[in-house]
Motif scaffolding. Structure first.
Motif, PDB file in Angstrom:
ATOM      1  N   GLY A   1      -6.753 -66.274 -46.022  1.00  0.00           N
ATOM      2  CA  GLY A   1      -6.112 -67.500 -45.590  1.00  0.00           C
ATOM      3  C   GLY A   1      -4.995 -67.364 -44.583  1.00  0.00           C
ATOM      4  O   GLY A   1      -4.403 -68.364 -44.183  1.00  0.00           O
ATOM      5  N   ARG A   2      -4.710 -66.120 -44.140  1.00  0.00           N
ATOM      6  CA  ARG A   2      -3.621 -65.919 -43.180  1.00  0.00           C
ATOM      7  C   ARG A   2      -4.044 -64.922 -42.111  1.00  0.00           C
ATOM      8  O   ARG A   2      -4.927 -64.100 -42.337  1.00  0.00           O
ATOM      9  N   PHE A   3      -3.385 -64.993 -40.980  1.00  0.00           N
ATOM     10  CA  PHE A   3      -3.632 -64.016 -39.930  1.00  0.00           C
ATOM     11  C   PHE A   3      -2.883 -62.725 -40.252  1.00  0.00           C
ATOM     12  O   PHE A   3      -1.657 -62.742 -40.407  1.00  0.00           O
ATOM     13  N   ILE A   4      -3.627 -61.629 -40.359  1.00  0.00           N
ATOM     14  CA  ILE A   4      -2.991 -60.339 -40.642  1.00  0.00           C
ATOM     15  C   ILE A   4      -2.893 -59.484 -39.380  1.00  0.00           C
ATOM     16  O   ILE A   4      -2.338 -58.380 -39.427  1.00  0.00           O
ATOM     17  N   GLU A   5      -3.431 -59.974 -38.281  1.00  0.00           N
ATOM     18  CA  GLU A   5      -3.363 -59.242 -37.014  1.00  0.00           C
ATOM     19  C   GLU A   5      -3.363 -60.227 -35.863  1.00  0.00           C
ATOM     20  O   GLU A   5      -4.076 -61.229 -35.883  1.00  0.00           O
ATOM     21  N   ASP A   6      -2.522 -59.972 -34.889  1.00  0.00           N
ATOM     22  CA  ASP A   6      -2.499 -60.734 -33.644  1.00  0.00           C
ATOM     23  C   ASP A   6      -2.309 -59.704 -32.539  1.00  0.00           C
ATOM     24  O   ASP A   6      -1.195 -59.321 -32.207  1.00  0.00           O
ATOM     25  N   LEU A   7      -3.425 -59.220 -31.991  1.00  0.00           N
ATOM     26  CA  LEU A   7      -3.410 -58.071 -31.093  1.00  0.00           C
ATOM     27  C   LEU A   7      -3.628 -58.520 -29.654  1.00  0.00           C
ATOM     28  O   LEU A   7      -4.639 -59.137 -29.322  1.00  0.00           O
ATOM     29  N   ARG A   8      -2.674 -58.195 -28.803  1.00  0.00           N
ATOM     30  CA  ARG A   8      -2.791 -58.495 -27.381  1.00  0.00           C
ATOM     31  C   ARG A   8      -3.706 -57.462 -26.723  1.00  0.00           C
ATOM     32  O   ARG A   8      -3.522 -56.263 -26.886  1.00  0.00           O
ATOM     33  N   ILE A   9      -4.714 -57.940 -25.997  1.00  0.00           N
ATOM     34  CA  ILE A   9      -5.658 -57.058 -25.315  1.00  0.00           C
ATOM     35  C   ILE A   9      -5.217 -56.926 -23.854  1.00  0.00           C
ATOM     36  O   ILE A   9      -5.146 -57.915 -23.126  1.00  0.00           O
ATOM     37  N   ASP A  10      -4.919 -55.715 -23.448  1.00  0.00           N
ATOM     38  CA  ASP A  10      -4.358 -55.492 -22.120  1.00  0.00           C
ATOM     39  C   ASP A  10      -5.051 -54.312 -21.462  1.00  0.00           C
ATOM     40  O   ASP A  10      -4.889 -53.168 -21.905  1.00  0.00           O
ATOM     41  N   PHE A  11      -5.848 -54.607 -20.451  1.00  0.00           N
ATOM     42  CA  PHE A  11      -6.514 -53.558 -19.695  1.00  0.00           C
ATOM     43  C   PHE A  11      -5.979 -53.557 -18.264  1.00  0.00           C
ATOM     44  O   PHE A  11      -5.924 -54.610 -17.628  1.00  0.00           O
TER      45      PHE A  11
ATOM     46  N   ALA B   1     -11.486 -61.469 -24.865  1.00  0.00           N
ATOM     47  CA  ALA B   1     -10.262 -62.175 -25.218  1.00  0.00           C
ATOM     48  C   ALA B   1      -8.990 -61.567 -24.626  1.00  0.00           C
ATOM     49  O   ALA B   1      -8.925 -60.377 -24.321  1.00  0.00           O
ATOM     50  N   ASP B   2      -7.986 -62.439 -24.498  1.00  0.00           N
ATOM     51  CA  ASP B   2      -6.619 -62.000 -24.178  1.00  0.00           C
ATOM     52  C   ASP B   2      -5.895 -61.554 -25.444  1.00  0.00           C
ATOM     53  O   ASP B   2      -5.020 -60.691 -25.386  1.00  0.00           O
ATOM     54  N   ARG B   3      -6.255 -62.177 -26.574  1.00  0.00           N
ATOM     55  CA  ARG B   3      -5.686 -61.839 -27.879  1.00  0.00           C
ATOM     56  C   ARG B   3      -6.803 -61.866 -28.903  1.00  0.00           C
ATOM     57  O   ARG B   3      -7.728 -62.668 -28.787  1.00  0.00           O
TER      58      ARG B   3
END
Length: 256
Positions: free
Chosen positions: A207-217, A198-200
């Motif tokens: 019921g909610r998003f507790i993390e939105d992590l950008r994956i950057d290599f 994934a990119d994110r």
């Protein structure tokens, strides 16, 4: 009852959701979810069992019409879904499964090209029961991508495969998505799978998003890479998994 997701106007977003709610009786599974996915972006969704991951995917696919929303729920009309099991029709050949619902001779040509893309050239006339589990999932991918979807929804598509076949399917999915450039939402329980593809990565809880992590290599993704380990530690922590001796890496603190 919310209307079926409508087609978005041309732009950079393939998915645009505001205030999405889904209740089962008195239990709220999705509680005002908001999400944007850009065209061509690959997003993975993690969460504990029962957190609502598949419920969310079904809502995007238009398979669940009981969702509620005070804002916008917009997804492309041209979308495809891949499930954990291939869901092939046993009384139809491989090529017939791939082109199901597509009319005319051009559909046959498109189906053959799609099967060649997933490594099944020459198996057009085989029956589903003649294929291995991994081959059946390749057919399911071909069936989804032959329609050139703007959005590909995948609900744990590799969960039933053995470890080696899963790795091969990861490579195949990565290659196909780079070629066709759909927006992707992948539901998975596998943290490494999410980081690899994934990119994110999103984490859903209560019921909610507790993390939105950008994956950057900066280079090729390697499970032995220090940054891979940092992403893994971060996501496991958000999933409530205690990894002894691990703290949230400083390099990722800014994403909190």
């Amino acid at each position: 009852m919310a209307p079926h997701p409508g087609q978005l106007k041309p732009g950079i977003q393939a998915v645009h959701i505001r205030g999405l709610v889904r209740r089962f009786g008195t239990k709220t599974i999705l509680d005002g979810v908001e999400l944007d996915i850009a065209e061509g972006e690959f997003v993975a969704l993690l969460g504990k069992s029962g957190s609502g991951k598949s419920t969310f995917l079904r809502a995007l696919a238009g398979l669940d019409r009981e969702v509620e929303g005070t804002g916008i729920l917009g997804v492309p009309e041209n979308l495809s879904v891949v499930f954990q099991d291939a869901r092939l029709l046993p009384w139809r050949s491989v090529i017939q499964n791939v082109t199901l619902g597509l009319p005319g001779t051009p559909a046959q040509d498109r189906g053959k090209r799609a099967l060649a893309e997933v490594g099944l050239k020459g198996r057009e006339d085989a029956w589903p029961n003649q294929l291995s589990g991994g081959e059946q999932q390749r057919v399911a991918l071909a069936r989804s991508l032959v329609r050139e979807p703007a959005l590909l929804l995948a609900d744990e598509p590799f969960g039933a495969l053995d470890a080696l076949t899963r790795l091969k399917m990861h490579d195949l999915l990565r290659e196909l998505c780079a070629r066709h450039r759909p927006a992707v939402l992948l539901v998975t329980h596998d943290v490494d799978e999410a980081i690899s593809l994934a990119d994110r990565v999103l984490v859903l809880e209560e019921g909610r998003f507790i993390e939105d992590l950008r994956i950057d290599f900066p280079t090729r993704r390697d499970h032995g890479d220090a940054r891979f380990a940092q992403y893994r530690a971060r996501l496991l922590s958000r999933l409530g998994v205690d990894v002894p001796g691990r703290k949230v890496p400083k390099v990722l603190e800014a994403s909190q």
